[in-house]
Design a protein around this motif. Sequence first.
Motif, PDB file in Angstrom:
ATOM      1  N   LEU B   5     -26.227  21.586 -32.194  1.00 41.93           N
ATOM      2  CA  LEU B   5     -27.459  20.864 -32.523  1.00 41.93           C
ATOM      3  C   LEU B   5     -28.105  20.358 -31.223  1.00 41.93           C
ATOM      4  O   LEU B   5     -29.329  20.425 -31.054  1.00 41.93           O
ATOM      5  CB  LEU B   5     -27.123  19.680 -33.446  1.00 41.93           C
ATOM      6  N   LEU B   6     -27.255  19.898 -30.303  1.00 46.70           N
ATOM      7  CA  LEU B   6     -27.748  19.432 -28.999  1.00 46.70           C
ATOM      8  C   LEU B   6     -28.365  20.600 -28.222  1.00 46.70           C
ATOM      9  O   LEU B   6     -29.428  20.463 -27.605  1.00 46.70           O
ATOM     10  CB  LEU B   6     -26.588  18.820 -28.202  1.00 46.70           C
ATOM     11  N   ALA B   7     -27.690  21.765 -28.285  1.00 40.08           N
ATOM     12  CA  ALA B   7     -28.212  22.949 -27.582  1.00 40.08           C
ATOM     13  C   ALA B   7     -29.554  23.365 -28.177  1.00 40.08           C
ATOM     14  O   ALA B   7     -30.481  23.751 -27.445  1.00 40.08           O
ATOM     15  CB  ALA B   7     -27.210  24.097 -27.671  1.00 40.08           C
ATOM     16  N   LEU B   8     -29.663  23.269 -29.492  1.00 38.55           N
ATOM     17  CA  LEU B   8     -30.923  23.630 -30.160  1.00 38.55           C
ATOM     18  C   LEU B   8     -32.036  22.671 -29.714  1.00 38.55           C
ATOM     19  O   LEU B   8     -33.150  23.110 -29.361  1.00 38.55           O
ATOM     20  CB  LEU B   8     -30.748  23.574 -31.679  1.00 38.55           C
ATOM     21  N   ALA B   9     -31.702  21.376 -29.694  1.00 38.69           N
ATOM     22  CA  ALA B   9     -32.707  20.384 -29.270  1.00 38.69           C
ATOM     23  C   ALA B   9     -33.112  20.622 -27.813  1.00 38.69           C
ATOM     24  O   ALA B   9     -34.303  20.570 -27.469  1.00 38.69           O
ATOM     25  CB  ALA B   9     -32.144  18.977 -29.436  1.00 38.69           C
ATOM     26  N   ALA B  10     -32.135  20.918 -26.959  1.00 38.99           N
ATOM     27  CA  ALA B  10     -32.436  21.179 -25.539  1.00 38.99           C
ATOM     28  C   ALA B  10     -33.298  22.430 -25.409  1.00 38.99           C
ATOM     29  O   ALA B  10     -34.236  22.469 -24.604  1.00 38.99           O
ATOM     30  CB  ALA B  10     -31.129  21.346 -24.760  1.00 38.99           C
ATOM     31  N   GLY B  11     -32.986  23.446 -26.209  1.00 37.89           N
ATOM     32  CA  GLY B  11     -33.772  24.682 -26.176  1.00 37.89           C
ATOM     33  C   GLY B  11     -35.219  24.430 -26.568  1.00 37.89           C
ATOM     34  O   GLY B  11     -36.153  24.918 -25.912  1.00 37.89           O
ATOM     35  N   LEU B  12     -35.413  23.630 -27.616  1.00 33.07           N
ATOM     36  CA  LEU B  12     -36.778  23.358 -28.080  1.00 33.07           C
ATOM     37  C   LEU B  12     -37.537  22.486 -27.074  1.00 33.07           C
ATOM     38  O   LEU B  12     -38.721  22.715 -26.812  1.00 33.07           O
ATOM     39  CB  LEU B  12     -36.739  22.675 -29.462  1.00 33.07           C
ATOM     40  N   ALA B  13     -36.831  21.516 -26.490  1.00 36.70           N
ATOM     41  CA  ALA B  13     -37.475  20.662 -25.483  1.00 36.70           C
ATOM     42  C   ALA B  13     -37.869  21.494 -24.264  1.00 36.70           C
ATOM     43  O   ALA B  13     -38.983  21.348 -23.728  1.00 36.70           O
ATOM     44  CB  ALA B  13     -36.531  19.534 -25.075  1.00 36.70           C
ATOM     45  N   GLY B  14     -36.972  22.372 -23.843  1.00 37.45           N
ATOM     46  CA  GLY B  14     -37.264  23.240 -22.696  1.00 37.45           C
ATOM     47  C   GLY B  14     -38.423  24.176 -22.999  1.00 37.45           C
ATOM     48  O   GLY B  14     -39.268  24.442 -22.133  1.00 37.45           O
ATOM     49  N   LEU B  15     -38.472  24.639 -24.242  1.00 41.72           N
ATOM     50  CA  LEU B  15     -39.577  25.507 -24.667  1.00 41.72           C
ATOM     51  C   LEU B  15     -40.902  24.745 -24.556  1.00 41.72           C
ATOM     52  O   LEU B  15     -41.898  25.281 -24.042  1.00 41.72           O
ATOM     53  CB  LEU B  15     -39.334  25.942 -26.119  1.00 41.72           C
ATOM     54  N   GLY B  16     -40.895  23.487 -24.980  1.00 48.87           N
ATOM     55  CA  GLY B  16     -42.096  22.657 -24.901  1.00 48.87           C
ATOM     56  C   GLY B  16     -42.559  22.479 -23.454  1.00 48.87           C
ATOM     57  O   GLY B  16     -43.743  22.635 -23.144  1.00 48.87           O
ATOM     58  N   ILE B  17     -41.609  22.179 -22.574  1.00 45.06           N
ATOM     59  CA  ILE B  17     -41.959  21.975 -21.150  1.00 45.06           C
ATOM     60  C   ILE B  17     -42.521  23.267 -20.559  1.00 45.06           C
ATOM     61  O   ILE B  17     -43.539  23.263 -19.860  1.00 45.06           O
ATOM     62  CB  ILE B  17     -40.714  21.515 -20.353  1.00 45.06           C
ATOM     63  N   SER B  18     -41.869  24.379 -20.854  1.00 43.40           N
ATOM     64  CA  SER B  18     -42.316  25.659 -20.292  1.00 43.40           C
ATOM     65  C   SER B  18     -43.705  26.028 -20.789  1.00 43.40           C
ATOM     66  O   SER B  18     -44.539  26.534 -20.019  1.00 43.40           O
ATOM     67  CB  SER B  18     -41.323  26.776 -20.663  1.00 43.40           C
ATOM     68  N   ILE B  19     -43.958  25.762 -22.073  1.00 40.79           N
ATOM     69  CA  ILE B  19     -45.294  26.063 -22.625  1.00 40.79           C
ATOM     70  C   ILE B  19     -46.333  25.185 -21.933  1.00 40.79           C
ATOM     71  O   ILE B  19     -47.399  25.653 -21.525  1.00 40.79           O
ATOM     72  CB  ILE B  19     -45.323  25.848 -24.166  1.00 40.79           C
ATOM     73  N   TYR B  20     -46.005  23.903 -21.749  1.00 42.78           N
ATOM     74  CA  TYR B  20     -46.940  22.979 -21.091  1.00 42.78           C
ATOM     75  C   TYR B  20     -47.281  23.459 -19.680  1.00 42.78           C
ATOM     76  O   TYR B  20     -48.457  23.529 -19.301  1.00 42.78           O
ATOM     77  CB  TYR B  20     -46.327  21.574 -21.045  1.00 42.78           C
ATOM     78  N   LEU B  21     -46.247  23.814 -18.902  1.00 38.61           N
ATOM     79  CA  LEU B  21     -46.489  24.247 -17.519  1.00 38.61           C
ATOM     80  C   LEU B  21     -47.281  25.555 -17.476  1.00 38.61           C
ATOM     81  O   LEU B  21     -48.110  25.760 -16.587  1.00 38.61           O
ATOM     82  CB  LEU B  21     -45.159  24.408 -16.769  1.00 38.61           C
ATOM     83  N   VAL B  23     -49.471  26.552 -19.802  1.00 41.02           N
ATOM     84  CA  VAL B  23     -50.855  26.223 -20.190  1.00 41.02           C
ATOM     85  C   VAL B  23     -51.605  25.631 -18.995  1.00 41.02           C
ATOM     86  O   VAL B  23     -52.743  26.012 -18.698  1.00 41.02           O
ATOM     87  CB  VAL B  23     -50.868  25.239 -21.392  1.00 41.02           C
ATOM     88  N   VAL B  24     -50.934  24.717 -18.270  1.00 39.16           N
ATOM     89  CA  VAL B  24     -51.560  24.089 -17.095  1.00 39.16           C
ATOM     90  C   VAL B  24     -51.891  25.162 -16.051  1.00 39.16           C
ATOM     91  O   VAL B  24     -52.954  25.136 -15.432  1.00 39.16           O
ATOM     92  CB  VAL B  24     -50.627  23.014 -16.487  1.00 39.16           C
TER      93      VAL B  24
END
Lengths: 277, 142
Positions: B5-21, B23-24
Motif C-alpha cells: 500500500l505504501l509502494a502504491l502511494a509512493a508510486g502515485l505521488a511520484g507520478l503526480g510530481i513527474s506529471i507536474y514537472l 507540464v511545467v
Amino acid sequence: MSARPPRTRPMRKPVSRTPAWVAPVAVVAAIALLVVAFLVIRWYTTPVAPHPLPLDATEQVVSSITGLPATELDAVGTGSANNLIKRVSGASLTGPNGHPEVFYLGAEYCPYCAAERWPMIIALSRFGTFSGLKTTSSSSSDVYPNTPTFTFHGATYTSQYVDFVSVETTDRDRNPLESPTSAQQALANQYDTSGSIPFVDVGNRYAFSGAMYLPDVLSGMSWQAVADSLAQPSSPQAKAILGSANLITAAVCKLTADQPATVCSSSTIQSIEKTLG
Amino acid sequence: MRWQLLALAAGLAGLGISIYLTVVHYSTVPLACPANAVINCEQVLSSPYGVIGGTAIPTSAAGIAWFAVSALVAAARLAGRESLARLQLVWSAIGLATVLLLVYLEIVQLGAVCLWCTAAHLLVLVIFLVALPGPQEARVRQ
C-alpha cells in the motif's frame, strides 16, 4: 518394571535469522555514503572563487577601462563581437531622470552577464559616470566558472544623456538580490522570449539578450589583467570587449540623437549605427 | 500487504510530481521551487540533464512511465499477484540506479539540487525498500 530411558527430543539446529530491518537500513546507509562521496568530489573539483578586489584597486581597474582613448575604441571597430542588437518597436522607455533609459536584467552568477558587463560599463561610461561598482565573478559551478566581472548591484550611474536602470536578480551563489518590477519583467517577456540573461533594452528602440562574445575569453584572468589587455587593441579581450562596447555605444547614440558628438560622431560609431537600422 | 500500500502511494505521488514537472517543461507555468545557492530546480531542470539524451523530452517524462509501472505493480501485488515480487525488485533497482546517476549529476556536475526531483528520488527509494525481499521471503525463494 524397568524404567524406560528418557526419550531424547531430536535436536533442531537453530536457524540464524537476519532481522527484517537489516537490509533496508544497509541500503539507506550505502546511499547516504554515496551522497557524501558525491559531496566530497564536488568540493574537491569546484574551482576556488577569486577574492573581490579592495575598493581602491577596483577604482583603479574601472578608471583604466573607462579611460581608454577613443582612438583605440575606433581602431577596434566591432572587433570579434557578435552583433546581437535587434531593432524593437515599443513606447519609448524613459528613465527616472527623464532621459532615455537603458535597462539591464541579469544576475551575478551568470557568466554571460559577467562578460557583457565589461562592454556595458565601457560604453555607458562614454555617456556618463558609474560609481560604486564592485568586482565579483560568475558562479564557480556554472559554465565559464569564475568569469571576472563587476556587479551593478549597489552601483549608481549619472548622465545628462541617458538613464541606466539595472536589476541583478541574484548574487553569484544564486541568493536573491533584486526583483524586476512588473513593467520591467513585461519588457523582458516581450523582447526576450527565450528568457535568457543578460537582457538589455536600449530605450525600447533596440534590445538584445545574451553576451556578444564568449566568456572563455576572460577565463582565468584577474580584473587587472583584463584591464591591461584592453590597452592592446589586437588582444582577443580588446577585440571582444571593445567591439561589443562600440556596438552598445552606437545603439545608445541612436537613442540620444548622436549626443554627445564627441562620442557619436566618430566614423566607427556612425558606421555601426547604419548597420543597426 | 500494508507495505505494498505504501509502494502504491509512493508510486502515485511520484507520478503526480513527474506529471507536474513535465507540464511545467512544456508550458510557461513558473516552477514552484525556492532558489538559493544549493536548491535550484530551474538550474537543474534547464540543464542538459533535464532532457533525455539531447532530445526535447524532459527527464520527468521517463519518471511518468517509471512511476506508472511501479504503481501498477504495487496494485497488482496488493491484489494478490505475489509472482510479481521479482519484477518489482528488478524494476525498482533500475529506478534506484537511475536515481543515483541523477543525484551524481545534480551534486557533482551541476552543484545544485532540485527539490521536486529529490522528492521523486526519495519515493523511488521507498518503492525499492518495499520491494526488497524480507528474510522469510528470501528463504522461500531459495
